[in-house]
Design an enzyme around this catalytic site. Structure first.
Site, PDB file in Angstrom:
ATOM      1  N   HIS A 193      43.417 -38.530 -39.537  1.00 26.76           N
ATOM      2  CA  HIS A 193      42.485 -39.602 -39.210  1.00 26.76           C
ATOM      3  C   HIS A 193      43.139 -40.684 -38.366  1.00 26.76           C
ATOM      4  O   HIS A 193      42.457 -41.370 -37.598  1.00 26.76           O
ATOM      5  CB  HIS A 193      41.836 -40.190 -40.462  1.00 26.76           C
ATOM      6  CG  HIS A 193      42.758 -40.490 -41.585  1.00 26.76           C
ATOM      7  ND1 HIS A 193      43.303 -39.518 -42.379  1.00 26.76           N
ATOM      8  CD2 HIS A 193      43.229 -41.664 -42.080  1.00 26.76           C
ATOM      9  CE1 HIS A 193      44.064 -40.071 -43.309  1.00 26.76           C
ATOM     10  NE2 HIS A 193      44.043 -41.379 -43.141  1.00 26.76           N
ATOM     11  N   ILE A 219      52.780 -33.123 -48.689  1.00 31.04           N
ATOM     12  CA  ILE A 219      52.595 -31.681 -48.564  1.00 31.04           C
ATOM     13  C   ILE A 219      53.182 -30.962 -49.769  1.00 31.04           C
ATOM     14  O   ILE A 219      52.562 -30.048 -50.338  1.00 31.04           O
ATOM     15  CB  ILE A 219      53.231 -31.163 -47.257  1.00 31.04           C
ATOM     16  CG1 ILE A 219      52.512 -31.756 -46.037  1.00 31.04           C
ATOM     17  CG2 ILE A 219      53.182 -29.634 -47.198  1.00 31.04           C
ATOM     18  CD1 ILE A 219      53.178 -31.433 -44.712  1.00 31.04           C
ATOM     19  N   LEU A 242      40.525 -23.414 -31.810  1.00 31.96           N
ATOM     20  CA  LEU A 242      40.625 -24.861 -31.727  1.00 31.96           C
ATOM     21  C   LEU A 242      40.936 -25.448 -33.105  1.00 31.96           C
ATOM     22  O   LEU A 242      40.801 -24.796 -34.124  1.00 31.96           O
ATOM     23  CB  LEU A 242      39.315 -25.445 -31.210  1.00 31.96           C
ATOM     24  CG  LEU A 242      38.866 -25.009 -29.809  1.00 31.96           C
ATOM     25  CD1 LEU A 242      37.523 -25.650 -29.465  1.00 31.96           C
ATOM     26  CD2 LEU A 242      39.910 -25.373 -28.765  1.00 31.96           C
ATOM     27  N   GLU A 260      44.469 -25.803 -24.985  1.00 37.23           N
ATOM     28  CA  GLU A 260      44.977 -25.377 -26.291  1.00 37.23           C
ATOM     29  C   GLU A 260      45.733 -24.060 -26.136  1.00 37.23           C
ATOM     30  O   GLU A 260      45.225 -23.106 -25.573  1.00 37.23           O
ATOM     31  CB  GLU A 260      43.819 -25.201 -27.277  1.00 37.23           C
ATOM     32  CG  GLU A 260      44.196 -24.590 -28.615  1.00 37.23           C
ATOM     33  CD  GLU A 260      45.323 -25.336 -29.312  1.00 37.23           C
ATOM     34  OE1 GLU A 260      46.348 -24.698 -29.603  1.00 37.23           O
ATOM     35  OE2 GLU A 260      45.166 -26.551 -29.559  1.00 37.23           O
ATOM     36  N   HIS A 311      26.629 -48.470 -63.035  1.00 34.12           N
ATOM     37  CA  HIS A 311      27.276 -48.101 -64.297  1.00 34.12           C
ATOM     38  C   HIS A 311      26.589 -46.876 -64.890  1.00 34.12           C
ATOM     39  O   HIS A 311      25.355 -46.828 -64.928  1.00 34.12           O
ATOM     40  CB  HIS A 311      27.188 -49.262 -65.287  1.00 34.12           C
ATOM     41  CG  HIS A 311      27.747 -48.924 -66.648  1.00 34.12           C
ATOM     42  ND1 HIS A 311      29.102 -48.844 -66.894  1.00 34.12           N
ATOM     43  CD2 HIS A 311      27.123 -48.612 -67.818  1.00 34.12           C
ATOM     44  CE1 HIS A 311      29.304 -48.525 -68.159  1.00 34.12           C
ATOM     45  NE2 HIS A 311      28.098 -48.386 -68.742  1.00 34.12           N
ATOM     46  N   CYS A 322      45.708 -29.023 -38.476  1.00 35.66           N
ATOM     47  CA  CYS A 322      44.805 -29.528 -39.510  1.00 35.66           C
ATOM     48  C   CYS A 322      43.740 -28.500 -39.888  1.00 35.66           C
ATOM     49  O   CYS A 322      43.572 -28.161 -41.056  1.00 35.66           O
ATOM     50  CB  CYS A 322      44.134 -30.820 -39.037  1.00 35.66           C
ATOM     51  SG  CYS A 322      43.002 -31.530 -40.254  1.00 35.66           S
TER      52      CYS A 322
END
Length: 467
Positions: free
Chosen positions: A322, A185, A39, A34, A445, A43
């Site tokens: 995802h 966005i 990290l 990285e 319900h 996101c």
């Protein structure tokens, strides 16, 4: 430092860190490279997580200012503490980063800070503060993500002409913002600021907000945004932006192609993202890029180098966290000799406005373009008992199914907790449950999910029970 690994993952966003964890779980000696000192990638640091923290905070404030009185709750002296708003967002981000650090330690993943560049198909060079280290691996997974894109005539200066990254960390509340782009966005950032009293204008080139989703969703969102005093200019083309020092002016063409201009404190550029593939040394490998700068892969997500894979925003497909996670697991399990699968049509898309928007499968426009027969079941939240009780009557559930067998082809939701409700639809579509089967199971319900039940019923060719 360890310099020889079974699998090296480049990039620690959702796709990268999930791939690293899965690799370690399967017994591979794994490293995660990285370039930043935290990290999580876009996101965690400047995307999904901080934006959702601000979306939740501002929605609470908006609810207090617009609905509390109707609930019988009187709040005197209500005010917004913008500094605390941002502080809480930072705390949420830090909690997630701490969780990732824990995951790396728990799974004995070697985290290497620095910028990676391929020397060849078996080695990369990692550079940090001028120091270079050569690292070799049997397999590499490229998960370097994407960065904000722009359009001709618009130069992002990160001062007045900004991206979502800067908009998530403003030090004081602005009076006005122009948002270029009405995609995911753009509408999320517009929501954040409009809720706290900022004058927001969205300029969108297409004829709809969230134009890649079902058109009825964009139409409904425009109606709700307009009700919340967000100005929306569709079919308008931005020509240029000018930083005036204390504000910014945007020049654009209106629907009659006449040049217009508008001035605000900030201009937020939200016209999409571009894959981050520069400085990776791909020229030292056989890896190819397409005309949009994305890495070319096969159906196993292999590049032209059989031992190098690519996932997430750097390859074809929706730029979703995802989706990258699924691909990370898919690649590692493929390397492991397993036979995983991903059905890209069943990866849901979510917009975290309020009400939320969620969608999976075919849109009605796609089915029309392919001349496929279909039925539509649509049910409004205004007819849902739980939504009435919660004063959340905006939006609807739309189910699209195949007429002969009742196969569910698409589900599109705009309403409260749509982001969570869409999971049920994904399950039904993954296992090919019919619209009638989905209606005949029991729903508690009163719940928001009963709107799904009614939409399934209508799609199956029967009448709704509660409207």
């Amino acid at each position: 430092m360890e310099i020889n690994f079974d699998i090296v993952v480049i990039g620690s966003g959702p796709g990268g860190y999930i791939a690293a964890v899965r690799a370690a779980q399967l017994g591979y000696k794994t490293a995660l490279v990285e370039k930043y000192n935290t990290l999580g990638g876009t996101c965690t640091n400047v995307g999904c997580i901080p934006s959702k923290a601000l979306l939740d905070s501002t929605e609470h404030f908006h609810t207090a200012t617009t609905k509390f009185k109707s609930f019988g709750i009187e709040v005197d002296g209500l005010r917004l503490d913008f500094t605390q708003l941002m502080k809480r967002k930072n705390e949420v981000v830090q909690q997630n980063i701490s969780g990732l650090n824990y995951l790396m330690d728990k799974n004995k993943i070697h985290v290497i800070e620095g910028t990676a560049s391929f020397l060849n198909d078996k080695e990369i060079q990692v550079t940090k503060n001028g120091e270079k280290t050569t690292i070799s691996a049997t397999y590499f997974i490229i998960a370097t993500g994407s960065k904000p894109a722009t359009i001709p005539g618009v130069v992002i200066d990160k001062k007045r002409i900004i991206t979502s990254t800067e908009a998530l960390s403003l030090t004081e509340k602005p009076q006005s913002i122009i948002v270029i782009g009405g995609g995911v966005i753009g509408v999320e950032m517009a929501s954040i600021y409009a809720r706290i009293g900022v004058k927001v204008t969205i300029i969108e080139y297409a004829d709809s907000l969230i134009p890649t989703m079902d058109k009825e969703l964009g139409k409904e969102l425009k109606k709700i945004f307009s009700k919340n005093e967000i100005k929306i200019l569709l079919n308008h083309k931005v020509q240029s932006t000018v930083n005036n020092g204390k504000n910014v002016t945007v020049h654009y063409l209106d629907q009659s192609n006449a040049v217009q201009e508008i001035t605000a404190d900030y201009c937020l550029v939200a016209v999409g993202r571009s894959p981050y593939t520069k400085e990776l040394g791909l020229e030292n490998t056989a890896i190819e890029l397409d005309d949009k700068g994305r890495i070319v892969t096969n159906d196993k997500l292999q590049t032209k180098e059989n031992n190098i894979y690519a996932i997430g925003d750097v390859i074809v497909g929706a730029m979703l966290a995802h989706k990258a996670e699924e691909e990370g697991v898919f690649v590692v399990e493929t390397i492991n000799g397993q036979k995983p699968h991903i059905n890209y049509k069943l990866i849901p898309g979510v917009v975290y406005t309020w009400p939320e928007v969620a969608s999976v499968g075919y849109t009605e426009e796609e089915l029309k373009s392919e001349n496929k027969e279909y039925r539509v079941g649509k049910f409004p939240f205004s007819a849902n008992a739980k939504a009435r009780a919660a004063m959340e009557k905006d939006g609807f559930v739309k189910v699209i199914s195949e007429p002969k067998y009742g196969e569910i082809l698409g589900i599109h939701i705009m309403g409260p907790r749509a982001a969570d409700m869409i999971a049920q639809g994904v399950i039904g579509m993954e296992y090919e449950v019919t619209d009638e089967d989905m209606f005949r199971i029991s729903y508690a319900h009163p719940t928001y999910s009963e709107a799904l039940k009614e939409a399934y019923l209508i799609a199956s060719g029967q009448g709704a029970l509660n409207i």
